[in-house]
Scaffold this motif. Structure first.
Motif, PDB file in Angstrom:
ATOM      1  N   ILE A 159      23.814 118.751  74.444  1.00 23.75           N
ATOM      2  CA  ILE A 159      22.956 117.991  73.669  1.00 23.75           C
ATOM      3  C   ILE A 159      23.950 117.265  72.826  1.00 23.75           C
ATOM      4  O   ILE A 159      23.374 115.999  72.682  1.00 23.75           O
ATOM      5  N   GLY A 160      24.934 117.778  72.176  1.00 22.67           N
ATOM      6  CA  GLY A 160      25.766 117.215  71.211  1.00 22.67           C
ATOM      7  C   GLY A 160      26.398 115.881  71.961  1.00 22.67           C
ATOM      8  O   GLY A 160      26.470 114.903  71.460  1.00 22.67           O
ATOM      9  N   ALA A 161      26.814 116.216  72.988  1.00 21.96           N
ATOM     10  CA  ALA A 161      27.527 115.347  73.802  1.00 21.96           C
ATOM     11  C   ALA A 161      26.560 113.885  74.258  1.00 21.96           C
ATOM     12  O   ALA A 161      26.899 112.838  74.015  1.00 21.96           O
ATOM     13  N   MET A 162      25.395 114.320  74.624  1.00 22.54           N
ATOM     14  CA  MET A 162      24.471 113.197  74.916  1.00 22.54           C
ATOM     15  C   MET A 162      24.129 112.370  73.697  1.00 22.54           C
ATOM     16  O   MET A 162      24.025 111.168  73.904  1.00 22.54           O
ATOM     17  N   LEU A 163      23.945 113.059  72.692  1.00 14.01           N
ATOM     18  CA  LEU A 163      23.714 112.410  71.509  1.00 14.01           C
ATOM     19  C   LEU A 163      24.899 111.551  71.058  1.00 14.01           C
ATOM     20  O   LEU A 163      24.689 110.328  70.747  1.00 14.01           O
ATOM     21  N   GLY A 164      26.116 111.971  71.110  1.00 16.72           N
ATOM     22  CA  GLY A 164      27.389 110.978  71.144  1.00 16.72           C
ATOM     23  C   GLY A 164      27.274 109.827  71.982  1.00 16.72           C
ATOM     24  O   GLY A 164      27.585 108.926  71.556  1.00 16.72           O
ATOM     25  N   LEU A 165      26.833 109.973  73.407  1.00 18.75           N
ATOM     26  CA  LEU A 165      26.788 108.932  74.168  1.00 18.75           C
ATOM     27  C   LEU A 165      25.739 107.904  73.920  1.00 18.75           C
ATOM     28  O   LEU A 165      25.812 106.813  73.762  1.00 18.75           O
ATOM     29  N   ALA A 166      24.494 108.591  73.360  1.00 17.30           N
ATOM     30  CA  ALA A 166      23.632 107.537  73.063  1.00 17.30           C
ATOM     31  C   ALA A 166      23.838 106.842  71.377  1.00 17.30           C
ATOM     32  O   ALA A 166      23.604 105.654  71.653  1.00 17.30           O
ATOM     33  N   LEU A 167      24.718 107.478  70.768  1.00 15.05           N
ATOM     34  CA  LEU A 167      25.089 106.863  69.346  1.00 15.05           C
ATOM     35  C   LEU A 167      26.191 105.617  69.899  1.00 15.05           C
ATOM     36  O   LEU A 167      26.144 104.609  69.322  1.00 15.05           O
ATOM     37  N   PHE A 168      26.881 106.130  71.059  1.00 13.39           N
ATOM     38  CA  PHE A 168      28.046 104.916  71.340  1.00 13.39           C
ATOM     39  C   PHE A 168      27.467 103.881  71.988  1.00 13.39           C
ATOM     40  O   PHE A 168      27.799 102.978  71.765  1.00 13.39           O
ATOM     41  N   ASN A 169      26.452 104.135  72.856  1.00 14.52           N
ATOM     42  CA  ASN A 169      25.598 103.010  73.357  1.00 14.52           C
ATOM     43  C   ASN A 169      24.906 102.062  72.542  1.00 14.52           C
ATOM     44  O   ASN A 169      24.836 100.882  72.681  1.00 14.52           O
TER      45      ASN A 169
END
Length: 314
Positions: A159-169
């Motif tokens: 979940i943390g990695a997915m949130l990191g991707l969303a923030l990066f995008n």
């Protein structure tokens, strides 16, 4: 002449009566201070407890976490939620850093190592700073944490990695036409490259798992612990890069972190038919999740095996 005899008898009787009436003096029995003679008995020799020699692998597979921790009571511990928050935030930040630096290539490995050390030190007190499912898999396999705790860690890491991707995008999309670089992606796995990618991920994961297990010996110094783990990560990255690029002709083919691999959108979304899509999903899952998890477990066991042979205290 009879009278004198009687008188004599009477006078003679009086002392007897007086003697009879005289109270008998109570004699006080004083205990003698002299110890009574004891019969010397020869004491039987004390039985010496047989100390069994412990083998070097005694306790190798023993539980190393709280034995009372189970699915029935783990959710009652406030510390669990702090640990999950630490893993979530740590993996989110790690994903952001990795995506940002991967735009500039391998030359920023040193910068990534410094960022990794800072994140590890920040969240270590919460959860032990796994920040990687392959580390959690190794911790579970060597019984350093319970299966339920490890499963929860892996879930929040993803979940943390997915949130990191969303923030990066979100940042990337805000740049619009000013964004001069593309979002980094992993090379698509083919039938020819699947074995090579899997081997690189396996070897890198073994190194990372080994370094993390050895770093646990220095966990009293958080900075030393983080530096050792970061050193293992750098070693795995450099070996992965040079082996992939120089010998296998591959690039952008390894992550050594299944959670961040999912954020790289490794699963195919299109194909000729369902069979091709499903095969691509299975290949990506095996190469970027199963092989790294197995590698992490091997790395932990190799470290523990070496520690047992060297006589290191468990």
């Amino acid at each position: 002449m009879a009278k004198p005899k009687t008188a004599a008898k009477k006078t003679a009787a009086k002392p007897k009566a007086a003697a009879a009436k005289k109270p008998v003096a109570k004699t006080k029995v004083v205990a003698s201070k002299k110890p009574a003679a004891t019969v010397k008995s020869v004491a039987a020799p004390a039985k010496t407890k047989k100390v069994e020699k412990k083998g070097i692998f005694d306790g190798f597979f023993a539980k190393k976490y709280d034995a009372d921790e189970s699915i029935l009571n783990i959710f009652k511990k406030p510390s669990l939620y702090g640990a999950l928050i630490g893993e979530l935030i740590g993996t989110l930040l790690l994903t952001l850093v990795m995506f940002s630096l991967s735009l500039f290539g391998i030359y920023n490995t040193a910068i990534y190592a410094f960022a990794f050390i800072a994140i590890t030190v920040a969240v270590f007190a919460f959860s032990g700073a796994h920040l990687n499912p392959l580390i959690t898999a190794g911790m579970m396999a060597t019984r350093r944490i319970s299966v339920i705790r490890g499963t929860l860690y892996i879930l929040v890491q993803v979940i943390g990695a997915m949130l990191g991707l969303a923030l990066f995008n979100a940042f990337y999309n805000q740049g619009g036409e000013f964004a001069s670089m593309a979002v980094p992606t992993l090379t698509k796995i083919t039938e020819d490259s699947f074995g090579l990618v899997s081997i690189v991920e396996l070897v890198g994961a073994i190194l990372i798992g080994f370094f993390f297990a050895r770093a646990l010996a220095y966990k009293r110094s958080v900075f030393t612990f983080a530096a050792v783990v970061a050193g293992g990560l750098i070693a795995a990255t450099l070996i992965g890069f040079f082996v992939s690029y120089a010998f296998l002709g591959l690039s952008n083919n390894f992550v050594f972190n299944p959670a961040i691999a999912f954020a790289h959108q490794i699963f195919p979304t299109a194909g000729a038919d369902f069979g091709e899509i499903f095969g691509g999903i299975c290949s990506a899952l095996a190469a970027y999740a199963i092989f790294p998890a197995v590698g992490g477990i091997i790395g932990f066991y190799v470290a523990d095996f070496a520690g047992a042979l060297s006589g290191e205290e468990k």
